[in-house]
Enzyme design. Structure first.
Site, short mmCIF file in Angstrom:
data_model
loop_
_atom_site.label_atom_id
_atom_site.label_comp_id
_atom_site.label_asym_id
_atom_site.label_seq_id
_atom_site.Cartn_x
_atom_site.Cartn_y
_atom_site.Cartn_z
N ASN A 9 0.88 -1.18 0.00
CA ASN A 9 0.00 0.00 0.00
C ASN A 9 0.91 1.23 0.00
O ASN A 9 1.49 1.56 1.03
CB ASN A 9 -0.89 0.00 1.25
CG ASN A 9 -1.68 1.29 1.37
OD1 ASN A 9 -1.79 2.06 0.42
ND2 ASN A 9 -2.24 1.54 2.56
N TRP A 10 1.02 1.84 -1.17
CA TRP A 10 1.93 2.99 -1.28
C TRP A 10 1.38 4.23 -0.58
O TRP A 10 2.10 5.22 -0.44
CB TRP A 10 2.17 3.33 -2.76
CG TRP A 10 2.98 2.31 -3.50
CD1 TRP A 10 3.56 1.18 -3.00
CD2 TRP A 10 3.30 2.35 -4.90
NE1 TRP A 10 4.22 0.50 -4.00
CE2 TRP A 10 4.08 1.20 -5.18
CE3 TRP A 10 3.00 3.23 -5.94
CZ2 TRP A 10 4.57 0.92 -6.45
CZ3 TRP A 10 3.49 2.94 -7.21
CH2 TRP A 10 4.26 1.81 -7.47
N LYS A 11 0.13 4.19 -0.20
CA LYS A 11 -0.53 5.40 0.36
C LYS A 11 -0.31 6.56 -0.60
O LYS A 11 -0.20 6.37 -1.80
CB LYS A 11 -0.01 5.70 1.76
CG LYS A 11 -0.04 4.49 2.68
CD LYS A 11 0.08 4.86 4.12
CE LYS A 11 0.23 3.60 4.97
NZ LYS A 11 -0.08 3.79 6.35
N HIS A 95 -9.65 0.86 4.52
CA HIS A 95 -8.37 1.06 5.24
C HIS A 95 -8.63 1.97 6.44
O HIS A 95 -9.45 2.89 6.37
CB HIS A 95 -7.34 1.68 4.30
CG HIS A 95 -5.96 1.71 4.90
ND1 HIS A 95 -5.56 2.69 5.77
CD2 HIS A 95 -4.90 0.86 4.76
CE1 HIS A 95 -4.32 2.44 6.15
NE2 HIS A 95 -3.89 1.34 5.55
N GLU A 97 -7.17 4.43 7.58
CA GLU A 97 -7.04 5.88 7.31
C GLU A 97 -8.30 6.41 6.62
O GLU A 97 -8.71 7.55 6.84
CB GLU A 97 -5.78 6.15 6.48
CG GLU A 97 -4.53 5.97 7.34
CD GLU A 97 -3.28 5.52 6.61
OE1 GLU A 97 -3.20 5.68 5.38
OE2 GLU A 97 -2.38 4.98 7.28
N GLU A 167 -5.67 -5.25 10.32
CA GLU A 167 -4.67 -4.22 10.57
C GLU A 167 -5.02 -3.48 11.87
O GLU A 167 -5.85 -2.56 11.86
CB GLU A 167 -4.65 -3.20 9.43
CG GLU A 167 -4.29 -3.78 8.10
CD GLU A 167 -3.68 -2.71 7.18
OE1 GLU A 167 -2.52 -2.87 6.81
OE2 GLU A 167 -4.37 -1.72 6.88
N GLY A 173 1.96 2.09 10.63
CA GLY A 173 2.89 3.21 10.49
C GLY A 173 3.51 3.65 11.80
O GLY A 173 4.12 4.72 11.88
N SER A 212 3.09 -2.31 10.35
CA SER A 212 4.54 -2.31 10.60
C SER A 212 5.20 -3.66 10.32
O SER A 212 6.10 -4.09 11.05
CB SER A 212 4.84 -1.83 12.02
OG SER A 212 4.38 -0.49 12.19
N GLY A 233 2.66 -1.24 4.26
CA GLY A 233 2.68 0.19 3.96
C GLY A 233 4.11 0.65 3.71
O GLY A 233 4.67 0.51 2.62
N GLY A 234 4.71 1.24 4.75
CA GLY A 234 6.03 1.87 4.61
C GLY A 234 7.06 1.00 3.91
O GLY A 234 7.80 1.48 3.03
C1 PEP Z 1 -0.85 0.07 5.77
O1 PEP Z 1 -0.69 1.14 5.19
O2 PEP Z 1 -1.86 -0.59 5.55
C2 PEP Z 1 0.18 -0.38 6.69
C3 PEP Z 1 0.06 -1.55 7.26
O3 PEP Z 1 1.24 0.48 6.90
P1 PEP Z 1 2.63 0.12 7.63
O4 PEP Z 1 3.11 -1.19 7.05
O5 PEP Z 1 3.52 1.26 7.30
O6 PEP Z 1 2.33 0.00 9.09
#
Ligand code: PEP
Length: 251
Positions: A9-11, A95, A97, A167, A173, A212, A233-234
């Protein structure tokens, strides 16, 4: 035996040049892997780029959101059919967010899930509790209500063409990961919830963990019986990290 799925997930990150370098590196690294499917979920403007770079390759792509509506006066929105025009395989739905920053309720998320499936996309339905909810002992109740909203709207059979991502909001994040035991407990509960309604659907459903995930913790998480891969994500923005996570899923 369920195939693993690792979805990035590049956000709201990326740019034409950086995307191309990233997906070329990822593609080179995933090509030889077996037992894992890999996808990247990009911002809308880059879907055409991914279509042109990735069509016919081992790497799938998708979007991070869609409208619950089919078409009409919804300025700024993007429909499932539009995503289909760019051959998206997946779309993230609900998601955390989107839920917290854009006020998407369980009902809206369920409507988006239906829109995704109607357009032939596989929704990756994201669920998870906040830290306050976990500390109040409400994790299972919150997650099961989020799943139930979709079951009520779309039916349990719809999960045959969906992916679920657990999640925990407090792990996204933040660098704070759920332990493999904490994640497994919730994954098993999600599967049990669906199992009570349809054993075959529950058995074959891919349930991803997100929050994470890093090269250093991926293998342990993915080794749990009900964790079928990750939503990343990251770490999906760094080819080597994302590839290390994909390799952990492939083992
Ligand atoms: C996400 O954006 O869904 C996510 C899990 O981010 P991260 O891996 O950065 O926690």
């Amino acid at each position: 035996m369920r195939t693993k799925l690792v979805a990035g997930n590049w956000k709201m990150h990326g740019g034409l040049e950086a995307n191309e370098a990233l997906v070329r590196s990822v593609l080179a690294g995933v090509s030889g892997l077996t037992g894992v499917s890999v996808a990247v979920c990009a911002p809308f403007p880059y879907l055409a780029q991914l279509q042109s770079l990735l069509a016919g390759t081992a790497l799938s792509w998708g979007a991070q959101n869609l409208s619950e509506h089919v078409q009409g006066a919804f300025t700024g929105e993007v429909s499932g059919a539009m995503l289909n025009d760019f051959s998206c395989g997946y779309v993230l739905v609900g998601h955390s967010e989107r839920r917290s920053l854009y006020g998407e309720s369980d009902a809206v998320v369920a409507a988006k899930y239906v829109s995704a499936q109607s357009a032939g996309l596989v929704p990756i339905l994201c669920v998870g509790e906040t830290l306050a909810e976990r500390e109040a002992g409400q994790t299972m109740a919150v997650v099961s209500a989020q799943i139930d909203a979709v079951i009520q709207r779309a039916g349990v059979e719809s999960f045959a063409k969906a992916v679920v991502a657990y999640e925990p909001v407090w792990a996204i994040g933040t660098g704070r990961t759920a332990t493999s035991a904490q994640a497994q407990e919730v994954h098993a509960a999600i599967r049990a919830q669906l199992m009570a309604l349809d054993k075959n659907v529950a058995d074959s459903l891919q349930i991803l963990y997100g929050g994470s995930v890093k090269p250093g913790n991926a293998q342990e998480l993915f080794g749990m019986p009900d964790i079928d891969g990750g939503l990343i994500g990251g770490a999906s923005l760094v080819a080597e990290d994302f590839l290390a996570i994909c390799r952990a899923a492939a083992q």
